[in-house]
Design an enzyme around this catalytic site. Structure first.
Site, PDB file in Angstrom:
ATOM      1  N   HIS A 135      25.002  63.167  -0.684  1.00 40.67           N
ATOM      2  CA  HIS A 135      24.738  62.046   0.235  1.00 40.67           C
ATOM      3  C   HIS A 135      23.913  62.479   1.451  1.00 40.67           C
ATOM      4  CE1 HIS A 135      27.165  59.039  -1.796  1.00 40.67           C
ATOM      5  NE2 HIS A 135      28.071  59.974  -2.024  1.00 40.67           N
TER       6      HIS A 135
ATOM      7  N   ARG B  71       0.803  49.531  11.116  1.00 42.92           N
ATOM      8  CA  ARG B  71       0.341  49.212  12.464  1.00 42.92           C
ATOM      9  C   ARG B  71       1.531  49.137  13.424  1.00 42.92           C
ATOM     10  NH1 ARG B  71      -2.260  43.566  10.919  1.00 42.92           N
ATOM     11  NH2 ARG B  71      -0.107  43.465  10.138  1.00 42.92           N
TER      12      ARG B  71
ATOM     13  N   ASP C 229      20.677  60.457   2.753  1.00 42.64           N
ATOM     14  CA  ASP C 229      20.380  60.011   4.121  1.00 42.64           C
ATOM     15  C   ASP C 229      19.039  60.551   4.597  1.00 42.64           C
ATOM     16  OD1 ASP C 229      22.806  58.746   4.107  1.00 42.64           O
ATOM     17  OD2 ASP C 229      23.855  60.270   5.275  1.00 42.64           O
TER      18      ASP C 229
ATOM     19  N   ARG D 275      -0.701  51.453  -0.368  1.00 39.91           N
ATOM     20  CA  ARG D 275      -1.080  52.621   0.438  1.00 39.91           C
ATOM     21  C   ARG D 275       0.156  53.399   0.878  1.00 39.91           C
ATOM     22  NH1 ARG D 275      -3.236  50.130   4.194  1.00 39.91           N
ATOM     23  NH2 ARG D 275      -1.965  50.536   6.053  1.00 39.91           N
TER      24      ARG D 275
ATOM     25  N   GLU E 193      19.917  51.168   0.479  1.00 34.03           N
ATOM     26  CA  GLU E 193      18.607  51.818   0.357  1.00 34.03           C
ATOM     27  C   GLU E 193      17.501  50.778   0.312  1.00 34.03           C
ATOM     28  OE1 GLU E 193      20.290  51.365  -3.831  1.00 34.03           O
ATOM     29  OE2 GLU E 193      21.008  51.864  -1.842  1.00 34.03           O
TER      30      GLU E 193
ATOM     31  N   ASN F 296      21.408  60.723  -4.984  1.00 32.51           N
ATOM     32  CA  ASN F 296      22.674  61.048  -4.313  1.00 32.51           C
ATOM     33  C   ASN F 296      23.560  61.918  -5.189  1.00 32.51           C
ATOM     34  OD1 ASN F 296      22.635  60.006  -1.705  1.00 32.51           O
ATOM     35  ND2 ASN F 296      23.155  57.954  -2.375  1.00 32.51           N
TER      36      ASN F 296
ATOM     37  N   ASP G 196      12.865  48.821  -2.216  1.00 32.61           N
ATOM     38  CA  ASP G 196      14.112  49.505  -2.569  1.00 32.61           C
ATOM     39  C   ASP G 196      13.761  50.842  -3.212  1.00 32.61           C
ATOM     40  OD1 ASP G 196      17.229  48.836  -3.110  1.00 32.61           O
ATOM     41  OD2 ASP G 196      16.425  50.037  -4.733  1.00 32.61           O
TER      42      ASP G 196
END
Length: 530
Positions: free
Chosen positions: A420, A439, A424, A470, A450, A415, A407
């Site tokens: 907004h 991969r 996005d 990573r 989100e 926002n 999240d």
């Protein structure tokens, strides 16, 4: 002044009391509440001498504006009074302005019937009500008249009752009025509850009918049909709680897919018509060959009779020449038919290839309903399909399977600060970095606003944590750019290793709980689920 109707107060009496008494006397004496009659009674009570009537001047008497001026002054005095008396004053003013004496009389009637408190047997004007009481009455009246009535537009009778209750609430000043309103309000709530139950039952019946229709259509489709993806998406949508945003998103997605599929279907129909025409041409040519061959056999039979009846070598040579000529003609027709058949076969093969390509495109269009339109990641329906496939593979091979629920940190603040559109853009930037870092066998799906879920097949929990770490470093290295400004975005993640035969709901629940732990302990962290 009549001895039966003594003047109850002096000139300093409140205008509301004078108006109430004037209207009462008009009613007792059965006098029409005209401006002139009201003026006389009002002056009688207030002790104001009535001026003598002026003699008419000229051919037409000038209109007597005295009563109208009196009513105007009375309305102005009422407007200056506290509480709801000012509302009566405004209504009087509107009636005078429009010269609507019937409305004026009706308002006077309501004012006369307005409840008052008694002290020592003398009627007194009501004390100004508290501000909170007035506000609550006004709020309840507006709620009934505007909000509730508008929600009941489909049932005019209930809407009219709500509006009537709103009007009655505004005029309620006694316990009896409030008790009556409470009884009517309780009955209205009961009727609304019955109507709501009927509406809910109708919606459930419609959904059941729609599910039955979708199931029937689904049974008629092949396993690889390009319609199945759309049917599955709608079925998944109506199974869960109906949400306006989800319905709108599904509608937009299906409209886009249906439009593209309609174009491809027209192309496929054209190709199929071409194949049909080629097959008809092939059959016609084959018939021509058969007809030519039949004629040849008939001619050969005639030549056989001629040979048996020949008298010399010259005649035989002539017959043999004719036989050879007919044979060459038939041979040419056969070669021509063979070439035509080879060409038709190639055309059919090309058409089949085009049909296959178009069907592949249709299948791809159907799969678009499984993608999130904003980010290009999978949506919930696409995630369900991948989860079912990967868990079956993991159970069959005995390999580990991990998921990560992540999240974005402080997304609401982003926002609010940048808008907004920037939010996005941040979501799309995250998905782009994920796809570039992970991969090809790993999958990312948008799980909420989100919130995203990453599936890591054939991955142990330690490797999954390392992968998420990573990914956090890559987000730090590759800033999100908004209007030439670098914006650092981070995420908190919870990683969970799937237990043997654990279903999707339980696995996601554990990963989600770990993600919230990461949020509470500092953000931009990766926490392993219990």
């Amino acid at each position: 002044m009549s001895s039966k109707s003594p003047n109850p107060a002096g000139p300093e009496q409140n205008p509301a009391d004078i108006a109430r008494e004037a209207f009462r006397r008009l009613a007792i004496r059965r006098i029409a509440p005209t401006p002139e009659a009201y003026r006389d009674i009002y002056n009688e009570i207030a002790g104001i001498p009535t001026p003598p009537a002026a003699a008419p001047v000229g051919p037409v008497a000038a209109p007597d504006t005295g009563p109208e001026n009196l009513l105007t002054r009375f309305a102005a005095r009422m407007t200056e009074q506290p509480g709801d008396l000012a509302d009566f004053g405004r209504r009087f003013s509107r009636a005078v302005k429009n010269r609507d004496w019937e409305a004026y009389a009706a308002t006077l009637s309501q004012l006369a019937e307005r409840p008052v408190r008694k002290a020592g047997g003398i009627e007194l004007a009501p004390m100004p009500e508290g501000e909170q009481t007035r506000l609550l009455r006004d709020l309840l009246s507006r709620t009934l008249t505007l909000a509730v009535a508008s929600l009941l537009s489909a049932t005019p009778a209930l809407a009219a009752e709500a509006e009537s209750l709103g009007a009655a609430t505004r005029e309620a000043f006694s316990e009896a009025d409030l008790a009556e309103i409470a009884t009517r309000l309780k009955q209205l709530c009961y009727q609304i509850e019955l109507k709501s139950s009927d509406t809910a039952e109708q919606q459930e019946l419609l959904l059941r009918l729609f599910r039955l229709l979708l199931e029937n259509v689904s049974e008629l489709l092949d396993d690889d049909s390009w319609l199945r993806g759309q049917v599955d998406a709608v079925q998944a949508l109506i199974e869960g709680p109906l949400d306006a945003r989800a319905l709108e998103a599904a509608t937009r997605s299906l409209k886009d897919v249906i439009y593209k599929q309609s174009q491809l279907k027209h192309s496929m129909a054209d190709v199929k018509v071409t194949v049909k025409n080629m097959m008809m041409t092939f059959i016609d040519r084959l018939g021509q060959v058969a007809a030519s061959t039949g004629d040849f056999h008939e001619k050969i039979g005639n030549y056989s009779n001629k040979i048996s009846q020949a008298q010399d070598i010259g005649e035989l040579n002539q017959i043999l020449g004719e036989v050879l000529q007919e044979t060459r003609i038939v041979q040419g027709e056969a070669l021509k038919a063979r070439d035509n058949m080879v060409t038709a076969r190639q055309e059919v093969q090309d058409a089949e290839a085009r049909i296959h390509a178009l069907e592949t495109q249709l299948q791809h269009m159907s799969e678009l309903v499984r993608e999130d339109q904003l980010t290009g990641s999978l949506n919930r329906r696409g995630l369900d399909d991948v989860f079912e496939r990967e868990t079956a593979r993991a159970d069959r091979r005995g390999t580990p399977l991990c998921i990560a629920v992540l999240d974005l940190d402080d997304f609401k603040k982003l926002n609010d600060t940048y808008g907004h559109i920037a939010g996005d853009g941040a979501l799309k930037h995250l998905v782009k970095i994920v796809k570039e870092t992970l991969r090809s066998m790993d999958v990312i799906a948008r799980f909420g606003g989100e919130e995203f879920l990453i599936m890591l097949p054939e991955t142990a929990v330690d490797a999954a944590v390392a992968t998420m770490t990573r990914l956090q470093r890559e987000l730090t290295r590759h800033f999100f750019m908004h209007e030439n400004e670098k914006v650092l975005i981070t995420f908190s993640a919870g990683v969970a290793l799937r237990r043997p035969h654990e279903d999707q709901t339980e696995l996601v629940k554990r990963a989600d709980a770990a993600m919230y732990t990461a949020k509470k302990t500092g953000k931009n962290r990766v926490v392993v689920a219990d």
